[in-house]
Design a protein around this motif. Structure first.
Motif, PDB file in Angstrom:
ATOM      1  N   ILE A 140       0.858  -1.187   0.000  1.00  0.00           N
ATOM      2  CA  ILE A 140       0.000   0.000   0.000  1.00  0.00           C
ATOM      3  C   ILE A 140       0.892   1.235   0.000  1.00  0.00           C
ATOM      4  CG2 ILE A 140      -2.129  -0.934   0.946  1.00  0.00           C
ATOM      5  CD1 ILE A 140      -1.261  -0.035   3.710  1.00  0.00           C
ATOM      6  N   ARG A 141       0.456   2.238  -0.769  1.00  0.00           N
ATOM      7  CA  ARG A 141       1.219   3.485  -0.890  1.00  0.00           C
ATOM      8  C   ARG A 141       0.244   4.649  -0.959  1.00  0.00           C
ATOM      9  NH1 ARG A 141       3.624   0.775  -5.689  1.00  0.00           N
ATOM     10  NH2 ARG A 141       5.611  -0.188  -5.096  1.00  0.00           N
ATOM     11  N   SER A 142       0.747   5.819  -0.608  1.00  0.00           N
ATOM     12  CA  SER A 142      -0.018   7.040  -0.857  1.00  0.00           C
ATOM     13  C   SER A 142       0.941   8.175  -1.150  1.00  0.00           C
ATOM     14  CB  SER A 142      -0.920   7.389   0.327  1.00  0.00           C
ATOM     15  OG  SER A 142      -0.169   7.811   1.445  1.00  0.00           O
ATOM     16  N   TRP A 143       0.425   9.174  -1.847  1.00  0.00           N
ATOM     17  CA  TRP A 143       1.183  10.375  -2.188  1.00  0.00           C
ATOM     18  C   TRP A 143       0.353  11.599  -1.841  1.00  0.00           C
ATOM     19  CZ3 TRP A 143       0.741   6.050  -5.131  1.00  0.00           C
ATOM     20  CH2 TRP A 143       1.915   5.411  -5.576  1.00  0.00           C
ATOM     21  N   ILE A 144       1.014  12.682  -1.459  1.00  0.00           N
ATOM     22  CA  ILE A 144       0.353  13.965  -1.264  1.00  0.00           C
ATOM     23  C   ILE A 144       1.076  15.011  -2.109  1.00  0.00           C
ATOM     24  CG2 ILE A 144      -0.492  13.415   1.055  1.00  0.00           C
ATOM     25  CD1 ILE A 144       1.830  15.037   2.205  1.00  0.00           C
ATOM     26  N   LEU A 152       5.915  11.019  -1.844  1.00  0.00           N
ATOM     27  CA  LEU A 152       5.516   9.729  -1.282  1.00  0.00           C
ATOM     28  C   LEU A 152       5.239   9.915   0.208  1.00  0.00           C
ATOM     29  CD1 LEU A 152       5.188   6.655  -1.835  1.00  0.00           C
ATOM     30  CD2 LEU A 152       7.569   6.394  -1.098  1.00  0.00           C
ATOM     31  N   TYR A 153       4.033   9.583   0.626  1.00  0.00           N
ATOM     32  CA  TYR A 153       3.589   9.851   2.000  1.00  0.00           C
ATOM     33  C   TYR A 153       3.551   8.580   2.852  1.00  0.00           C
ATOM     34  CZ  TYR A 153       0.459  11.711   5.677  1.00  0.00           C
ATOM     35  OH  TYR A 153      -0.098  12.113   6.872  1.00  0.00           O
ATOM     36  N   GLN A 154       3.181   7.456   2.239  1.00  0.00           N
ATOM     37  CA  GLN A 154       3.140   6.174   2.929  1.00  0.00           C
ATOM     38  C   GLN A 154       3.584   5.079   1.974  1.00  0.00           C
ATOM     39  OE1 GLN A 154      -1.214   6.837   3.926  1.00  0.00           O
ATOM     40  NE2 GLN A 154      -0.614   5.613   5.703  1.00  0.00           N
ATOM     41  N   GLU A 155       4.237   4.062   2.507  1.00  0.00           N
ATOM     42  CA  GLU A 155       4.579   2.884   1.694  1.00  0.00           C
ATOM     43  C   GLU A 155       4.959   1.735   2.610  1.00  0.00           C
ATOM     44  OE1 GLU A 155       6.894   2.067  -2.404  1.00  0.00           O
ATOM     45  OE2 GLU A 155       8.127   2.962  -0.831  1.00  0.00           O
ATOM     46  N   GLY A 156       4.402   0.567   2.345  1.00  0.00           N
ATOM     47  CA  GLY A 156       4.755  -0.613   3.114  1.00  0.00           C
ATOM     48  C   GLY A 156       3.996  -1.822   2.633  1.00  0.00           C
ATOM     49  N   PHE A 201      -4.652  13.801  -2.328  1.00  0.00           N
ATOM     50  CA  PHE A 201      -4.255  12.497  -1.796  1.00  0.00           C
ATOM     51  C   PHE A 201      -4.482  11.436  -2.860  1.00  0.00           C
ATOM     52  CE2 PHE A 201      -4.718   8.645   0.827  1.00  0.00           C
ATOM     53  CZ  PHE A 201      -3.688   8.806   1.755  1.00  0.00           C
ATOM     54  N   THR A 202      -3.433  10.654  -3.148  1.00  0.00           N
ATOM     55  CA  THR A 202      -3.508   9.534  -4.092  1.00  0.00           C
ATOM     56  C   THR A 202      -3.102   8.271  -3.355  1.00  0.00           C
ATOM     57  OG1 THR A 202      -3.015  10.889  -6.027  1.00  0.00           O
ATOM     58  CG2 THR A 202      -2.582   8.542  -6.218  1.00  0.00           C
TER      59      THR A 202
END
Length: 227
Positions: A140-144, A152-156, A201-202
Motif C-alpha cells: 500500500i502506498r499514498s502520495w500527497i 511519497l507519503y506512505q509505503e509498506g 491524496f492519491t
C-alpha cells in the motif's frame, strides 16, 4: 450506501454493492510491542489508550464516497491508505479506501474524529481469493502534493498488518467472512515524515505478482470553521 466497483472478472465486470455497515479496524498491526510504543506516544499527547487492540470503530456507511472532490471542515484533517474488504454476493473483495481523519478532533475522541470525515474508496476491486495466498507481498502506498510536488507519503507491505481474515474473526467473534453488505478497512502503515494535512491524496494497492494496481485520487476543499 450504494457504490459500484469494476472487477477483473469477465463474468461480473461490475459490482453494485449496498454497504450498510462500515467498520474501521484500528490498531491493526501485527507487532504488539510497536503498537504499545505508539499508544504510549499518543498518551503523552493527551490521546486516550484504546479500550482493545485491535479496535473496531463503527462509522456511518453514508460516509463512503467515490467522488474525486470532497469537503472537510478546517485544515487539520489528513488521509491514510488502507485496504478495504467487503462482502458482495457471498464473495469477499478487496479495494482501497482512505481513513480520512480530523487530527485535531482525534485528541478529543478517536471515534468522533473518524466519523467527522468522509471515507474515499476506489472504484475498482479484486476478489480477495485471488491475492489471499500472497497477501503479505501486496504493497500500500499514498502520495500527497506539497509545494506543487507529488511526495511519497506512505509505503509498506501488508506483512506489517493483521490479515483480513484475522480482523474479520475479531469483529465477528470467530466467523470467517463478513456479513453481506459489510465493509471493513484493515489498518495502515506509518506516514513518511509524520502525519500532516494535504489537499491532494492519491492511494494505491500494488500487486507485485500480477503487476497490477488499484488506485484512487481525491482533492479536498477546506470549509472554514466558524463560531
Amino acid at each position: 450506501m450504494k457504490i459500484s466497483f469494476l472487477t477483473d472478472d469477465a463474468a461480473q465486470p461490475t459490482l453494485n454493492v449496498d454497504i450498510h455497515t462500515l467498520i474501521i479496524a484500528g490498531w491493526a498491526g501485527r507487532d504488539m510491542a510497536a503498537i504499545e510504543h505508539h499508544i504510549e506516544e499518543l498518551e503523552a499527547l493527551g490521546i486516550s489508550r484504546p479500550s482493545a487492540v485491535p479496535l473496531y470503530y463503527r462509522v456511518s456507511s453514508n460516509q463512503l464516497t467515490q467522488d474525486a472532490n470532497v469537503q472537510v471542515l478546517g485544515g487539520e484533517s489528513s488521509g491514510e491508505v488502507e485496504t478495504f474488504v467487503f462482502n458482495a454476493g457471498g464473495e469477499l473483495y478487496v479495494s482501497i479506501a482512505s481513513d480520512h481523519t480530523d487530527r485535531k478532533l482525534e485528541a478529543h475522541s478517536v471515534a468522533f474524529s473518524k466519523q467527522a470525515c468522509v471515507k474515499p474508496v476506489a472504484s475498482s476491486a479484486w476478489k480477495l481469493s485471488e491475492v489471499a495466498e500472497y497477501w503479505d507481498e501486496l504493497v500500500i502506498r499514498s502520495w500527497i502534493i506539497e509545494n506543487g510536488i507529488s511526495v511519497l507519503y506512505q509505503e509498506g507491505t501488508l506483512a506489517s498488518l493483521r490479515t483480513p481474515q484475522d480482523l474479520i474473526a475479531g469483529f465477528t467473534k470467530g466467523e470467517v467472512t463478513l456479513p453481506e453488505g459489510c465493509g471493513m478497512t484493515c489498518g495502515t502503515v506509518g506516514a513518511i515524515g509524520g502525519i500532516r494535512p494535504a489537499t491532494s491524496f492519491t492511494m494505491e494497492l500494488f500487486d507485485p505478482r500480477r503487476q497490477r494496481s488499484l488506485r484512487h485520487s481525491y482533492v479536498t476543499e477546506t470549509l472554514a470553521e466558524v463560531a
